[in-house]
Design a protein around this motif. Structure first.
Motif, PDB file in Angstrom:
ATOM      1  N   LEU A   1       0.884   4.267  -2.809  1.00 32.40           N
ATOM      2  CA  LEU A   1       0.667   5.666  -2.441  1.00 32.40           C
ATOM      3  C   LEU A   1       1.874   6.527  -2.791  1.00 32.40           C
ATOM      4  O   LEU A   1       1.732   7.705  -3.113  1.00 32.40           O
TER       5      LEU A   1
ATOM      6  N   THR B   1      -4.578  -2.155  -4.936  1.00 35.87           N
ATOM      7  CA  THR B   1      -3.749  -0.951  -4.961  1.00 35.87           C
ATOM      8  C   THR B   1      -3.548  -0.448  -6.389  1.00 35.87           C
ATOM      9  O   THR B   1      -3.581   0.767  -6.646  1.00 35.87           O
TER      10      THR B   1
ATOM     11  N   CYS C   1       1.451   7.581  -6.279  1.00 35.16           N
ATOM     12  CA  CYS C   1       0.439   8.641  -6.374  1.00 35.16           C
ATOM     13  C   CYS C   1       1.003   9.980  -5.906  1.00 35.16           C
ATOM     14  O   CYS C   1       0.765  11.018  -6.539  1.00 35.16           O
TER      15      CYS C   1
ATOM     16  N   ALA D   1      -3.291   8.593   1.832  1.00 39.41           N
ATOM     17  CA  ALA D   1      -4.324   8.375   0.811  1.00 39.41           C
ATOM     18  C   ALA D   1      -5.234   9.591   0.689  1.00 39.41           C
ATOM     19  O   ALA D   1      -5.673   9.955  -0.410  1.00 39.41           O
TER      20      ALA D   1
ATOM     21  N   ASN E   1      -5.228  12.566  -2.701  1.00 39.97           N
ATOM     22  CA  ASN E   1      -6.483  12.719  -3.436  1.00 39.97           C
ATOM     23  C   ASN E   1      -7.207  14.018  -3.112  1.00 39.97           C
ATOM     24  O   ASN E   1      -8.294  14.273  -3.637  1.00 39.97           O
TER      25      ASN E   1
ATOM     26  N   MET F   1      -9.387   6.147  -2.686  1.00 43.73           N
ATOM     27  CA  MET F   1      -9.067   5.914  -1.279  1.00 43.73           C
ATOM     28  C   MET F   1      -9.594   4.567  -0.812  1.00 43.73           C
ATOM     29  O   MET F   1      -8.920   3.840  -0.062  1.00 43.73           O
TER      30      MET F   1
ATOM     31  N   THR G   1       0.822  -1.210   0.000  1.00 39.38           N
ATOM     32  CA  THR G   1       0.000   0.000   0.000  1.00 39.38           C
ATOM     33  C   THR G   1       0.857   1.261   0.000  1.00 39.38           C
ATOM     34  O   THR G   1       0.572   2.230  -0.722  1.00 39.38           O
TER      35      THR G   1
ATOM     36  N   LEU H   1      -7.393   1.735  -2.369  1.00 42.12           N
ATOM     37  CA  LEU H   1      -6.056   1.671  -1.786  1.00 42.12           C
ATOM     38  C   LEU H   1      -6.050   1.027  -0.405  1.00 42.12           C
ATOM     39  O   LEU H   1      -5.014   0.526   0.040  1.00 42.12           O
ATOM     40  N   THR H   2      -7.165   1.041   0.284  1.00 42.99           N
ATOM     41  CA  THR H   2      -7.236   0.470   1.631  1.00 42.99           C
ATOM     42  C   THR H   2      -8.339  -0.587   1.748  1.00 42.99           C
ATOM     43  O   THR H   2      -8.820  -0.859   2.840  1.00 42.99           O
TER      44      THR H   2
ATOM     45  N   VAL I   1      -0.738   5.541   6.282  1.00 38.25           N
ATOM     46  CA  VAL I   1      -1.339   5.112   5.020  1.00 38.25           C
ATOM     47  C   VAL I   1      -2.660   5.840   4.780  1.00 38.25           C
ATOM     48  O   VAL I   1      -2.916   6.372   3.681  1.00 38.25           O
TER      49      VAL I   1
ATOM     50  N   LEU J   1       6.644   7.977   2.332  1.00 37.54           N
ATOM     51  CA  LEU J   1       6.022   6.690   2.042  1.00 37.54           C
ATOM     52  C   LEU J   1       7.054   5.656   1.608  1.00 37.54           C
ATOM     53  O   LEU J   1       6.941   4.475   1.944  1.00 37.54           O
TER      54      LEU J   1
ATOM     55  N   HIS K   1      -6.703   7.047  -9.271  1.00 36.59           N
ATOM     56  CA  HIS K   1      -6.086   8.330  -8.931  1.00 36.59           C
ATOM     57  C   HIS K   1      -5.557   9.052 -10.161  1.00 36.59           C
ATOM     58  O   HIS K   1      -5.661  10.277 -10.276  1.00 36.59           O
TER      59      HIS K   1
END
Length: 327
Positions: free
Chosen positions: A157, A280, A160, A211, A215, A227, A153, A230-231, A207, A173, A287
């Motif tokens: 991120l 992910t 992104c 996220a 965004n 979001m 994850t 991603l989670t 995390v 990250l 994204h």
């Protein structure tokens, strides 16, 4: 680029070494308190938190990677949340849950405010950050799962954040992913150290907050879809644990269900890591605008099906157990 590689390498190595150094201290503390030495000591989280924060601070102090206000608030909030998790584990009986949740909500509120969200959207974002933070804590119930999901994850991120031009957040990250990899050197089966509440809450907060930040400048509904994707796996695991706790008075997790199907502990961690990688990738593509928001229904449906099957398996197991008691 050169600094990022060097910093990530340092984070990986230092987390591995610090966890190894803390392990005998934790075991010695157990012996002095007369506590059984069963289970790996939960010292990996302290090493994870210390190394990630120290390397990020070193980059900021030297001016190599200055931390912007939002990234600073995210790192500070995650540190506070992680230290509360550490105190909760060290204190007999743990901390009052209301105190922990209030502190997590306060830290999340600062991050949300710096993201520039409105009142209603911001309130929902705070609840979401707290939920994901605790979802990561639930993942630490099986060896290697939290670290594996966290690495995948964090890397997604990081992509992104880099695409958004958020250099400091991308480096943070990358450091988190590297430190989690160092942690996995000890947390992989057979685990010699676990992350505990400190490491899991720290990772979950970082995390979730990241996220949100990557965004924040996008228009709805793409940010919410990204979001979620991603989670998605930690969220699905948390829902499963919550429902099974209410039904059977003890939580079940996706890793436990996979173990019941015959997978080993490493096999379950790898399977959940692959599932996280798939969701992910969807989150990253959402994204970047390469997929429309409707694409989020595919991972959502897959994870919902996995949760339903796990609930059915739990119900069947309870029925067999009850029948055995009656017999």
């Amino acid at each position: 680029m050169l600094y990022g590689t060097a910093a990530a390498s340092a984070a990986l190595l230092l987390t591995t070494l610090l966890t190894a150094a803390l392990r005998p201290l934790a075991l010695g503390r157990r012996r002095r308190r007369g506590v059984a030495l069963r289970g790996a000591p939960r010292v990996g989280g302290l090493a994870l938190l210390t190394v990630t924060g120290a390397v990020a601070a070193a980059g900021a102090l030297t001016g190599t990677v200055p931390l912007d206000p939002a990234t600073t608030a995210l790192l500070t909030g995650a540190t506070v949340v992680g230290l509360l998790g550490l105190a909760d584990g060290l204190r007999p009986g743990g901390l009052d849950a209301r105190v922990r949740i209030a502190a997590e909500a306060a830290a999340a509120t600062v991050v949300v405010h710096l993201a520039g969200l409105g009142l209603l959207t911001g309130a929902l974002a705070v609840l979401w950050i707290v939920f994901v933070t605790h979802a990561f804590r639930q993942l630490d119930t099986s060896e290697g799962v939290m670290g594996t999901v966290g690495v995948v994850t964090a890397l997604g991120l990081c992509v992104c954040a880099g695409a958004e031009g958020l250099g400091a957040l991308a480096v943070l990250l990358a450091l988190l992913a590297a430190a989690l990899t160092g942690h996995l050197m000890h947390a992989w089966h057979p685990a010699r150290a676990r992350a505990g509440g400190c490491g899991a809450l720290y990772t979950g907060f970082l995390v979730a907050g990241a996220a949100l930040l990557v965004n924040a400048e996008h228009t709805a509904p793409e940010p919410a879809a990204s979001m979620f994707a991603l989670t998605a796996l930690p969220a699905a695991d948390a829902v499963l644990a919550l429902v099974t706790r209410r039904r059977a008075r003890r939580p079940a997790h996706l890793a436990h269900r996979l173990r019941r199907l015959g997978l080993t502990a490493p096999g379950a961690a790898v399977a959940l890591g692959v599932a996280t990688a798939l969701t992910t990738v969807v989150g990253v593509l959402l994204h970047r605008g390469a997929l429309g928001p409707e694409a989020v229904w595919w991972p959502a449906a897959a994870l919902a099906l996995a949760v339903l099957l796990a609930l059915r398996d739990t119900k069947a197991s309870e029925a067999v157990r009850t029948e055995g008691v009656r017999t």
